[in-house]
Design a protein around this motif. Sequence first.
Motif, PDB file in Angstrom:
ATOM      1  N   LYS A  84      -6.165   5.465   7.318  1.00 49.57           N
ATOM      2  CA  LYS A  84      -6.681   4.106   7.138  1.00 49.57           C
ATOM      3  C   LYS A  84      -7.546   4.011   5.887  1.00 49.57           C
ATOM      4  O   LYS A  84      -7.424   3.082   5.104  1.00 49.57           O
ATOM      5  N   HIS A  85      -8.420   4.985   5.745  1.00 48.74           N
ATOM      6  CA  HIS A  85      -9.326   4.910   4.609  1.00 48.74           C
ATOM      7  C   HIS A  85      -8.609   5.054   3.284  1.00 48.74           C
ATOM      8  O   HIS A  85      -8.928   4.357   2.326  1.00 48.74           O
ATOM      9  N   SER A  86      -7.628   5.926   3.245  1.00 52.65           N
ATOM     10  CA  SER A  86      -6.954   6.020   1.946  1.00 52.65           C
ATOM     11  C   SER A  86      -6.075   4.792   1.700  1.00 52.65           C
ATOM     12  O   SER A  86      -5.825   4.440   0.560  1.00 52.65           O
ATOM     13  N   MET A  87      -5.656   4.110   2.762  1.00 48.93           N
ATOM     14  CA  MET A  87      -4.897   2.868   2.592  1.00 48.93           C
ATOM     15  C   MET A  87      -5.747   1.749   2.034  1.00 48.93           C
ATOM     16  O   MET A  87      -5.387   1.072   1.085  1.00 48.93           O
ATOM     17  N   VAL A  88      -6.888   1.510   2.678  1.00 47.57           N
ATOM     18  CA  VAL A  88      -7.674   0.316   2.371  1.00 47.57           C
ATOM     19  C   VAL A  88      -8.760   0.593   1.353  1.00 47.57           C
ATOM     20  O   VAL A  88      -9.029  -0.223   0.478  1.00 47.57           O
ATOM     21  N   LEU A 124       3.380  12.031   5.218  1.00 47.25           N
ATOM     22  CA  LEU A 124       3.068  10.637   4.917  1.00 47.25           C
ATOM     23  C   LEU A 124       2.601  10.511   3.476  1.00 47.25           C
ATOM     24  O   LEU A 124       1.771  11.299   3.020  1.00 47.25           O
ATOM     25  N   THR A 125       3.139   9.509   2.776  1.00 48.41           N
ATOM     26  CA  THR A 125       2.660   9.223   1.433  1.00 48.41           C
ATOM     27  C   THR A 125       1.938   7.891   1.482  1.00 48.41           C
ATOM     28  O   THR A 125       2.481   6.917   1.989  1.00 48.41           O
ATOM     29  N   VAL A 126       0.722   7.861   0.985  1.00 47.51           N
ATOM     30  CA  VAL A 126      -0.062   6.631   1.023  1.00 47.51           C
ATOM     31  C   VAL A 126      -0.094   5.994  -0.360  1.00 47.51           C
ATOM     32  O   VAL A 126      -0.382   6.662  -1.348  1.00 47.51           O
ATOM     33  N   LEU A 127       0.243   4.718  -0.400  1.00 51.44           N
ATOM     34  CA  LEU A 127       0.228   3.983  -1.669  1.00 51.44           C
ATOM     35  C   LEU A 127      -0.881   2.945  -1.648  1.00 51.44           C
ATOM     36  O   LEU A 127      -1.196   2.365  -0.614  1.00 51.44           O
ATOM     37  N   ARG A 128      -1.474   2.736  -2.805  1.00 51.19           N
ATOM     38  CA  ARG A 128      -2.445   1.660  -2.927  1.00 51.19           C
ATOM     39  C   ARG A 128      -2.360   1.103  -4.336  1.00 51.19           C
ATOM     40  O   ARG A 128      -2.382   1.861  -5.313  1.00 51.19           O
ATOM     41  N   ASP A 129      -2.211  -0.208  -4.458  1.00 44.52           N
ATOM     42  CA  ASP A 129      -2.090  -0.863  -5.766  1.00 44.52           C
ATOM     43  C   ASP A 129      -1.020  -0.215  -6.638  1.00 44.52           C
ATOM     44  O   ASP A 129      -1.207  -0.063  -7.838  1.00 44.52           O
ATOM     45  N   GLY A 130       0.069   0.164  -6.024  1.00 46.20           N
ATOM     46  CA  GLY A 130       1.171   0.724  -6.794  1.00 46.20           C
ATOM     47  C   GLY A 130       1.012   2.188  -7.159  1.00 46.20           C
ATOM     48  O   GLY A 130       1.880   2.771  -7.791  1.00 46.20           O
ATOM     49  N   LYS A 131      -0.122   2.784  -6.788  1.00 47.89           N
ATOM     50  CA  LYS A 131      -0.324   4.193  -7.124  1.00 47.89           C
ATOM     51  C   LYS A 131      -0.225   5.027  -5.866  1.00 47.89           C
ATOM     52  O   LYS A 131      -0.558   4.589  -4.783  1.00 47.89           O
ATOM     53  N   MET A 132       0.236   6.281  -6.042  1.00 42.28           N
ATOM     54  CA  MET A 132       0.254   7.180  -4.915  1.00 42.28           C
ATOM     55  C   MET A 132      -1.141   7.773  -4.779  1.00 42.28           C
ATOM     56  O   MET A 132      -1.645   8.393  -5.709  1.00 42.28           O
ATOM     57  N   VAL A 133      -1.808   7.544  -3.635  1.00 48.43           N
ATOM     58  CA  VAL A 133      -3.184   8.017  -3.544  1.00 48.43           C
ATOM     59  C   VAL A 133      -3.330   9.250  -2.668  1.00 48.43           C
ATOM     60  O   VAL A 133      -4.309   9.965  -2.766  1.00 48.43           O
ATOM     61  N   ASP A 134      -2.346   9.509  -1.794  1.00 48.91           N
ATOM     62  CA  ASP A 134      -2.522  10.628  -0.881  1.00 48.91           C
ATOM     63  C   ASP A 134      -1.171  11.045  -0.311  1.00 48.91           C
ATOM     64  O   ASP A 134      -0.285  10.209  -0.120  1.00 48.91           O
TER      65      ASP A 134
END
Lengths: 320, 503
Positions: free
Chosen positions: B241-245, B218-228
Amino acid sequence: MKSITFIKRNRNNLVCYGSLALVIVLFAIITKGQIFSAYNLKSLAGQMVVLMIISIGMIFMFAHGTVDIASGAVAGLCTMIITLVLNATGNVPVSVLAAIVTAVALYLFMWFVTAYLGLMSIIASLAVMFIARGLVTYILSLNDGRINIIHYDMIQPLKSNVAYALIAMAVVAVIGILLFNYTRLGKYCKAIGDNPISAEQSGARLKLVKFWCYVIAGCCVGLASLFLLARSGNVGKNIGSGTEMDVMVAVILGGMNLNGGTKSRIGAAIAGVITNTLLSNGLTIAGVNQTYITLVKGIIFIVIIGMTLRQNKSVAEMPR
Amino acid sequence: MDNKKNEVFFETKKLTKKFGEVVAVNQVDMVIRTGEIRGLIGENGSGKSTISSMISAIHTVTDGEMLLYGTPYKPKDPGDARAHGITMIVQEMGTIDGLTIAENIFVGDEKRFAHHGIINRDEMNREAEKVLKNIGVTDVDVRKPASSYSLETRKLVEVAKSLYYDPILFIVDETTTALSQNGRKIIYRIIHELRDKGKAVLFISHDLEELINNCDVLTVLRDGKMVDTIEKADFDENRIKHSMVGREIKGDYYRSDFDGTHGEKVMLHAEHISNEVLHDVSITLHEGEILGLAGLSGCGMHQLGRALFGLDKVKEGRITAAGEAGSEVSISSVQDALNCRIGYISKDRDKEALVLPASIKENLLLPNLRKMGALISPRREKEYAQKQIDFLAIKCSSMNQAVGELSGGNKQKVSFGKWIGNNSKIIIMDSPTRGVDIGVKTTMYQLIARMKKEGYSILIISEEMPELIGMCDKILVMKDGKVTNAFNRDETLSEQQIIEYMI
């Protein structure tokens, strides 16, 4: 760089007064000043009065994003109403009032169809155009194809004495300028033309604002029909036809963007009608054959549209 | 082509996409291997769809590059991407109503059935049937127009069409939301089959459970950046969830006090309101109070803000506000709301809050026109606009500059100025700091804090948890159109406590 931004920001103004100045200079030279003879100035005023009054009313429609194509047909129907009422009563104010009431009623019908039945405004105005034109044709067919004005002498001065035309244009222009530039109505109208959602969230009642725009347009068409009738002398089946197109040509020559919005200007109607009338009149005086006039006007028109309506490359929309 | 498993075949390097000023995807480095199902998850606007659209050449790349088998991959259009072995099922409808199912499958590729310029329809229909049968769909008449089938069937037709070209990378962009359990099962089966054949799948979804069950990574994105990036072994709902929000709180530009007190006077009150989205919601906003609404984007908080301003109709319940003479006034239209001095800042700044082609002056004046009398003098307009421009320190070349030319932060200042200037007392702010940079955010927060002191009642609707914790006297959490919990201002309040009631 600065001058480019200046041109960009004032493009519509430049087109408006630029084309007016161009036409004036051009025909002053071509006609060796004849176009500005006292006699011709009088005839110019007479030629432009109908278009001027209708165009000022139509600015309120264009500004809020409505393209109306019924004005010519409605004006035609109104000339018939004036004739019939005048023949029956012999009273000019009453017959003009009747014409204005008729025009306003037809415009409010368009408003109702657009605002409450959700039809595109141009479809509604197309329907009204056919209704009005159809009524004229039908009533004429009952009267051997032509209705003459029994009391023509009562409205004939409107044609022969140019003061009436000048006063009418001045009064309508002043009221139009006040309403459009200095009241809530005009400001809401422009905001709605650009972004109805934002205008509504800022307190504009969309239906109400449009209601008044349609009323203004109706009043102008009704009043203009009096001058239309005075100039033509009788009601024929093609009376007023094509006016709606002349209106569009005029306001576009005046630098108006037909999509409406914040760049709409009432000056577009005033300057545009003058430019348009000068153009036809000047070409005639310069001895251009009537057939070419339309052709030449068409070419000038397309050039000016190219200058005003060309959209800036829009920023790519954000997806989802 | 070689279909070995676990071979890196697709890479993005500092992939970036800008829409005007807005950065939708920010320097994403991602690696996709053959034989894996890669999940892509993130909130709305985190850039999931933008990334997949760039891979399949629906959008152009602003910056950075993509590599396919180590060589630069620059697809010209979706057809070119398809030729490189990349196909995509889009979020929206991808079939054309008027064409038959067979024509839809082979649209753009009819040539293969052409003999001397004439298309052999029987051959096309037979081939279409075969294509559908490959994914286990047999009850579709390929001669019928696409419009005669349900959304689900048409989606499956799209899937069949994409698979026909034997993709190495198959992208599924939030397709499953439109499908029933049965349709979903077909998709799951297909992507697992593809993986087992050594192909790769990029699977985009909002449904966490579906991703956990089906994906390998799974790749998690937030605000256009890859966070995890999380491997299957480490899948844990809470971590995802936490890395998403979750967002880090940077510096202390929020309110520094933890004094959650406010006036007693009730300014805006909703009692048990319900409509299509909201279910029995009650909220009370007092004088000098900053109330926060937290939730995920589909929870109904935005609609609640609209309803309170009279924009959305309420079926049951009642909304009242404090009127001029201390009376209670019922709110059912924008006019009612304006009469009660309520202001509303929409979350869609460009499409709803502002008239972009109009000048700063015109925008600022718009909500105040009702109070300027019959004839509006240009001098008063200028004075009014200049006052707001000075007060908010709006950076502009002149008050006649079009709002559309301003930066995001200054645009937002104009939409604040619209309501501060016209003496509103209650201001509903939907996502007030969306798309503005840290500097302007600081100004906004200071302004909001100052407005509280001056007695304004403020409702902040936001997807940004730290902002709510940092600014609000009270936070209401919403989920599925209901208020699920309330938190008072507290130094110890954490994002985790709130998130628990959101998801």
